[in-house]
Design a protein around this motif. Structure first.
Motif, PDB file in Angstrom:
ATOM      1  N   GLN A  94      -7.261  54.753  99.401  1.00  0.00           N
ATOM      2  CA  GLN A  94      -7.481  55.051  97.995  1.00  0.00           C
ATOM      3  C   GLN A  94      -6.149  55.253  97.283  1.00  0.00           C
ATOM      4  O   GLN A  94      -5.162  55.674  97.895  1.00  0.00           O
TER       5      GLN A  94
ATOM      6  N   THR B 118      -9.144  56.787  90.406  1.00  0.00           N
ATOM      7  CA  THR B 118      -8.935  56.530  91.827  1.00  0.00           C
ATOM      8  C   THR B 118      -9.836  55.385  92.262  1.00  0.00           C
ATOM      9  O   THR B 118     -11.034  55.388  91.999  1.00  0.00           O
TER      10      THR B 118
ATOM     11  N   SER C   7     -14.619  52.830  92.210  1.00  0.00           N
ATOM     12  CA  SER C   7     -13.705  53.705  91.487  1.00  0.00           C
ATOM     13  C   SER C   7     -14.344  55.082  91.365  1.00  0.00           C
ATOM     14  O   SER C   7     -15.560  55.236  91.485  1.00  0.00           O
ATOM     15  N   SER C   8     -13.512  56.084  91.129  1.00  0.00           N
ATOM     16  CA  SER C   8     -13.987  57.467  91.063  1.00  0.00           C
ATOM     17  C   SER C   8     -14.904  57.702  89.875  1.00  0.00           C
ATOM     18  O   SER C   8     -15.704  58.638  89.877  1.00  0.00           O
TER      19      SER C   8
ATOM     20  N   ASP D  79     -18.787  63.478  99.118  1.00  0.00           N
ATOM     21  CA  ASP D  79     -19.322  62.130  98.973  1.00  0.00           C
ATOM     22  C   ASP D  79     -19.513  61.511 100.353  1.00  0.00           C
ATOM     23  O   ASP D  79     -19.346  62.177 101.377  1.00  0.00           O
TER      24      ASP D  79
ATOM     25  N   SER E  19     -15.264  66.143  95.053  1.00  0.00           N
ATOM     26  CA  SER E  19     -14.729  65.911  93.714  1.00  0.00           C
ATOM     27  C   SER E  19     -14.196  67.216  93.129  1.00  0.00           C
ATOM     28  O   SER E  19     -14.800  68.275  93.282  1.00  0.00           O
TER      29      SER E  19
ATOM     30  N   GLN F 213      -8.186  63.626  92.159  1.00  0.00           N
ATOM     31  CA  GLN F 213      -9.555  63.809  91.688  1.00  0.00           C
ATOM     32  C   GLN F 213     -10.488  64.239  92.808  1.00  0.00           C
ATOM     33  O   GLN F 213     -11.567  64.763  92.542  1.00  0.00           O
ATOM     34  N   LYS F 214     -10.068  64.005  94.060  1.00  0.00           N
ATOM     35  CA  LYS F 214     -10.898  64.377  95.199  1.00  0.00           C
ATOM     36  C   LYS F 214     -10.020  64.999  96.283  1.00  0.00           C
ATOM     37  O   LYS F 214      -8.844  64.642  96.424  1.00  0.00           O
TER      38      LYS F 214
END
Length: 291
Positions: A125, A156, A198-199, A263, A269, A286-287
């Motif tokens: 990623q 991301t 994508s995120s 996830d 997240s 973001q994660k």
């Protein structure tokens, strides 16, 4: 007389078909059933492509039991914990099939194969910028003369390393001239291709006539309720707001947490709560993972 003979023949044919079907249902026979494949214990740093969705198995039992198996959701479970990047071979010698209690038949084994080929790649990623697209040059020029914010500016992307490595940006659906009369746009991101996600699926564009200020705050700690720690343990956020509002802003007013559930890849997240009147532009990363 002729019509009566035809009627008797049709009735005899229907009875014969009924008897034949009944004999198939109660007699023991062999058949091939395609069972859905489920891979277990896939390493978290591995992503899979191009593997068979079903495997043909030879079974033996009454016809009715075979039909019940075909209509059930019975799966073949195979251990995939030893898969490595690149095409790999998985043996079918060690598999698990949990037959429902109401299905009584014998699973003889896979048909004509004792292994399957699975193409695997490293899970990867990275963050890439969002690129706005426009329906025409006039709309583009008018938009860039305005005061705007893109939320988020970077997203991301994740999936097989060989594919993610080639992506350097994500683009949006086209902005048209009529959209510029709105103060807030929601734009879908264009698809990235098979196996790459994508995120976020959409981004927002805030169009404002006020004078906005943008600020980046580093090393904000992540708060978690579990007795574990985040990797990484801090994030960087980018926020914007009216210049007058930003004067009284205190970074301690930002609350950083994580989602309740991970996830499918084991990532949580990051959640961000900011004071009312301010806008979150971006959070990095973001994660996160828990350890």
């Amino acid at each position: 007389m002729l019509q009566e003979n035809i009627g008797l023949k049709v009735l005899s044919l229907i009875i014969a078909i009924f008897v034949w079907i009944q004999s198939l249902l109660i007699s023991e026979q062999r058949s091939v059933v395609n069972l859905p494949l489920a891979l277990l214990s896939i390493p978290q740093n591995i992503t899979l492509e191009d593997f068979p969705k079903t495997i043909p198995f030879q079974v033996r039992g009454r016809g009715l039991e075979i039909i019940k198996l075909k209509l059930s959701r019975t799966k073949v479970f195979i251990d995939a914990s030893k898969i490595k990047p690149g095409t790999d071979i998985i043996s079918l010698n060690d598999y698990t099939i949990n037959l429902p209690d109401n299905i009584q038949l014998e699973i003889i084994g896979p048909v004509n194969t004792q292994e399957i080929a699975v193409h695997s790649d490293l899970f990867y990623q990275k963050k890439v910028p969002v690129e706005l697209t426009f329906s025409d040059n006039q709309t583009r020029e008018r938009f860039y003369s305005m005061n705007y914010s893109i939320i988020p500016e970077r997203v991301t992307v994740f999936g097989p390393k060989s594919k993610v490595h080639l992506i350097d940006r994500v683009s949006t659906e086209s902005i048209t001239a009529s959209m510029l009369d709105q103060s807030e746009l929601t734009l879908l991101l264009n698809p990235l291709g098979n196996d790459v996600s994508s995120s976020v699926k959409q981004i927002k564009v805030i169009i404002s006539s006020s004078s906005n200020t943008t600020r980046v705050i580093d090393n904000l700690p992540i708060t978690v309720t579990q007795e574990k720690k985040c990797i990484p343990s801090t994030v960087t956020v980018k926020i914007s707001g009216d210049s007058k509002e930003m004067i009284n802003f205190n970074p301690s007013d930002i609350n950083i947490g994580i989602a309740n559930e991970p996830d499918e890849y084991g990532f949580y997240s990051v959640t961000v709560k900011i004071p009312e009147g301010l806008q979150l532009i971006e959070v990095t990363p973001q994660k996160v993972r828990l350890k």
